[in-house]
Design a protein around this motif. Structure first.
Motif, PDB file in Angstrom:
ATOM      1  N   LEU A   1       0.821  -1.210   0.000  1.00 58.57           N
ATOM      2  CA  LEU A   1       0.000   0.000   0.000  1.00 58.57           C
ATOM      3  C   LEU A   1       0.859   1.265   0.000  1.00 58.57           C
ATOM      4  CD1 LEU A   1      -2.939  -0.873   2.403  1.00 58.57           C
ATOM      5  CD2 LEU A   1      -3.065  -0.405  -0.045  1.00 58.57           C
ATOM      6  N   ILE A   2       1.933   1.242   0.762  1.00 55.66           N
ATOM      7  CA  ILE A   2       2.810   2.410   0.815  1.00 55.66           C
ATOM      8  C   ILE A   2       3.485   2.635  -0.541  1.00 55.66           C
ATOM      9  CG2 ILE A   2       4.938   3.311   1.837  1.00 55.66           C
ATOM     10  CD1 ILE A   2       4.021   1.972   4.465  1.00 55.66           C
ATOM     11  N   LEU A   3       3.867   1.542  -1.206  1.00 52.85           N
ATOM     12  CA  LEU A   3       4.482   1.680  -2.519  1.00 52.85           C
ATOM     13  C   LEU A   3       3.490   2.224  -3.548  1.00 52.85           C
ATOM     14  CD1 LEU A   3       6.668  -1.514  -2.843  1.00 52.85           C
ATOM     15  CD2 LEU A   3       7.443   0.844  -2.725  1.00 52.85           C
ATOM     16  N   ILE A   4       2.244   1.782  -3.462  1.00 50.00           N
ATOM     17  CA  ILE A   4       1.234   2.214  -4.427  1.00 50.00           C
ATOM     18  C   ILE A   4       0.796   3.654  -4.163  1.00 50.00           C
ATOM     19  CG2 ILE A   4      -1.135   1.822  -5.208  1.00 50.00           C
ATOM     20  CD1 ILE A   4      -0.654  -1.159  -4.708  1.00 50.00           C
ATOM     21  N   MET A   5       0.540   3.967  -2.912  1.00 55.99           N
ATOM     22  CA  MET A   5       0.037   5.293  -2.552  1.00 55.99           C
ATOM     23  C   MET A   5       0.829   5.841  -1.361  1.00 55.99           C
ATOM     24  SD  MET A   5      -4.039   4.721  -2.911  1.00 55.99           S
ATOM     25  CE  MET A   5      -4.385   6.459  -2.903  1.00 55.99           C
ATOM     26  N   PRO A   6       1.955   6.496  -1.610  1.00 57.50           N
ATOM     27  CA  PRO A   6       2.798   6.999  -0.514  1.00 57.50           C
ATOM     28  C   PRO A   6       2.074   7.967   0.427  1.00 57.50           C
ATOM     29  CG  PRO A   6       3.962   7.151  -2.602  1.00 57.50           C
ATOM     30  CD  PRO A   6       2.556   6.751  -2.906  1.00 57.50           C
ATOM     31  N   ARG A   7       1.028   8.630  -0.056  1.00 55.84           N
ATOM     32  CA  ARG A   7       0.308   9.571   0.809  1.00 55.84           C
ATOM     33  C   ARG A   7      -0.450   8.853   1.926  1.00 55.84           C
ATOM     34  NH1 ARG A   7      -2.701  13.627  -3.216  1.00 55.84           N
ATOM     35  NH2 ARG A   7      -4.153  13.433  -1.482  1.00 55.84           N
ATOM     36  N   LEU A   8      -0.613   7.542   1.813  1.00 58.86           N
ATOM     37  CA  LEU A   8      -1.296   6.770   2.850  1.00 58.86           C
ATOM     38  C   LEU A   8      -0.354   6.310   3.967  1.00 58.86           C
ATOM     39  CD1 LEU A   8      -3.638   4.414   0.816  1.00 58.86           C
ATOM     40  CD2 LEU A   8      -4.290   6.365   2.185  1.00 58.86           C
ATOM     41  N   LEU A   9       0.877   6.777   3.934  1.00 59.83           N
ATOM     42  CA  LEU A   9       1.883   6.281   4.872  1.00 59.83           C
ATOM     43  C   LEU A   9       1.433   6.388   6.325  1.00 59.83           C
ATOM     44  CD1 LEU A   9       4.688   5.147   5.364  1.00 59.83           C
ATOM     45  CD2 LEU A   9       5.562   7.473   5.360  1.00 59.83           C
ATOM     46  N   ASN A  10       0.932   7.543   6.742  1.00 59.98           N
ATOM     47  CA  ASN A  10       0.513   7.718   8.142  1.00 59.98           C
ATOM     48  C   ASN A  10      -0.595   6.753   8.517  1.00 59.98           C
ATOM     49  OD1 ASN A  10       2.334   9.764   8.539  1.00 59.98           O
ATOM     50  ND2 ASN A  10       0.874  11.383   8.061  1.00 59.98           N
ATOM     51  N   LEU A  11      -1.581   6.608   7.652  1.00 62.82           N
ATOM     52  CA  LEU A  11      -2.703   5.712   7.929  1.00 62.82           C
ATOM     53  C   LEU A  11      -2.246   4.260   7.976  1.00 62.82           C
ATOM     54  CD1 LEU A  11      -5.770   5.285   8.262  1.00 62.82           C
ATOM     55  CD2 LEU A  11      -5.895   5.127   5.775  1.00 62.82           C
ATOM     56  N   VAL A  12      -1.423   3.866   7.029  1.00 61.41           N
ATOM     57  CA  VAL A  12      -0.959   2.476   6.974  1.00 61.41           C
ATOM     58  C   VAL A  12      -0.116   2.139   8.199  1.00 61.41           C
ATOM     59  CG1 VAL A  12       0.533   0.888   5.698  1.00 61.41           C
ATOM     60  CG2 VAL A  12      -1.099   2.305   4.472  1.00 61.41           C
ATOM     61  N   VAL A  13       0.768   3.035   8.584  1.00 58.94           N
ATOM     62  CA  VAL A  13       1.608   2.793   9.759  1.00 58.94           C
ATOM     63  C   VAL A  13       0.755   2.708  11.024  1.00 58.94           C
ATOM     64  CG1 VAL A  13       3.409   3.789  11.229  1.00 58.94           C
ATOM     65  CG2 VAL A  13       3.681   3.764   8.752  1.00 58.94           C
ATOM     66  N   ALA A  14      -0.220   3.584  11.156  1.00 60.32           N
ATOM     67  CA  ALA A  14      -1.088   3.557  12.329  1.00 60.32           C
ATOM     68  C   ALA A  14      -1.877   2.249  12.386  1.00 60.32           C
ATOM     69  CB  ALA A  14      -2.044   4.750  12.304  1.00 60.32           C
ATOM     70  N   LEU A  15      -2.454   1.840  11.271  1.00 62.28           N
ATOM     71  CA  LEU A  15      -3.209   0.583  11.253  1.00 62.28           C
ATOM     72  C   LEU A  15      -2.311  -0.619  11.529  1.00 62.28           C
ATOM     73  CD1 LEU A  15      -5.615   1.173   8.242  1.00 62.28           C
ATOM     74  CD2 LEU A  15      -6.189   1.150  10.677  1.00 62.28           C
ATOM     75  N   TYR A  16      -1.110  -0.586  10.985  1.00 60.85           N
ATOM     76  CA  TYR A  16      -0.163  -1.672  11.224  1.00 60.85           C
ATOM     77  C   TYR A  16       0.175  -1.779  12.713  1.00 60.85           C
ATOM     78  CZ  TYR A  16       4.150  -4.336  11.254  1.00 60.85           C
ATOM     79  OH  TYR A  16       5.114  -5.262  11.541  1.00 60.85           O
ATOM     80  N   LEU A  17       0.477  -0.654  13.327  1.00 60.95           N
ATOM     81  CA  LEU A  17       0.826  -0.676  14.750  1.00 60.95           C
ATOM     82  C   LEU A  17      -0.339  -1.141  15.609  1.00 60.95           C
ATOM     83  CD1 LEU A  17       2.934   2.582  14.986  1.00 60.95           C
ATOM     84  CD2 LEU A  17       3.750   0.223  15.061  1.00 60.95           C
ATOM     85  N   ILE A  18      -1.539  -0.726  15.272  1.00 60.32           N
ATOM     86  CA  ILE A  18      -2.725  -1.171  16.019  1.00 60.32           C
ATOM     87  C   ILE A  18      -2.908  -2.678  15.872  1.00 60.32           C
ATOM     88  CG2 ILE A  18      -5.245  -1.068  16.075  1.00 60.32           C
ATOM     89  CD1 ILE A  18      -4.937   1.947  15.394  1.00 60.32           C
ATOM     90  N   CYS A  19      -2.786  -3.181  14.647  1.00 59.04           N
ATOM     91  CA  CYS A  19      -2.948  -4.621  14.419  1.00 59.04           C
ATOM     92  C   CYS A  19      -1.893  -5.431  15.158  1.00 59.04           C
ATOM     93  CB  CYS A  19      -2.896  -4.930  12.929  1.00 59.04           C
ATOM     94  SG  CYS A  19      -4.332  -4.391  12.012  1.00 59.04           S
ATOM     95  N   ILE A  20      -0.647  -4.998  15.091  1.00 57.36           N
ATOM     96  CA  ILE A  20       0.432  -5.719  15.776  1.00 57.36           C
ATOM     97  C   ILE A  20       0.220  -5.671  17.293  1.00 57.36           C
ATOM     98  CG2 ILE A  20       2.924  -5.762  16.194  1.00 57.36           C
ATOM     99  CD1 ILE A  20       1.973  -6.786  13.443  1.00 57.36           C
TER     100      ILE A  20
END
Length: 51
Positions: free
Chosen positions: A19-38
């Motif tokens: 997702l980050i590679l496809i849409m770099p502007r989603l970086l904050n959202l992707v990182v936040a969701l990743y940390l929550i899931c982990i």
């Protein structure tokens, strides 16, 4: 079921990376969701849902 739970963080990380590679502007959202899931996986929340 332990097979799925053991590989879940790796699958989430892979999806987040794509997702980050496809849409770099989603970086904050992707990182936040990743940390929550982990965090939820680490706390064992998935066991409550019998996954």
């Amino acid at each position: 079921m332990k097979y799925i739970t053991a590989h879940l963080p790796a699958l989430i990380a892979l999806a987040a990376g794509v997702l980050i590679l496809i849409m770099p502007r989603l970086l904050n959202l992707v990182v936040a969701l990743y940390l929550i899931c982990i965090g939820l996986i680490g706390l064992g929340v998935l066991r409550w849902f019998h996954l």
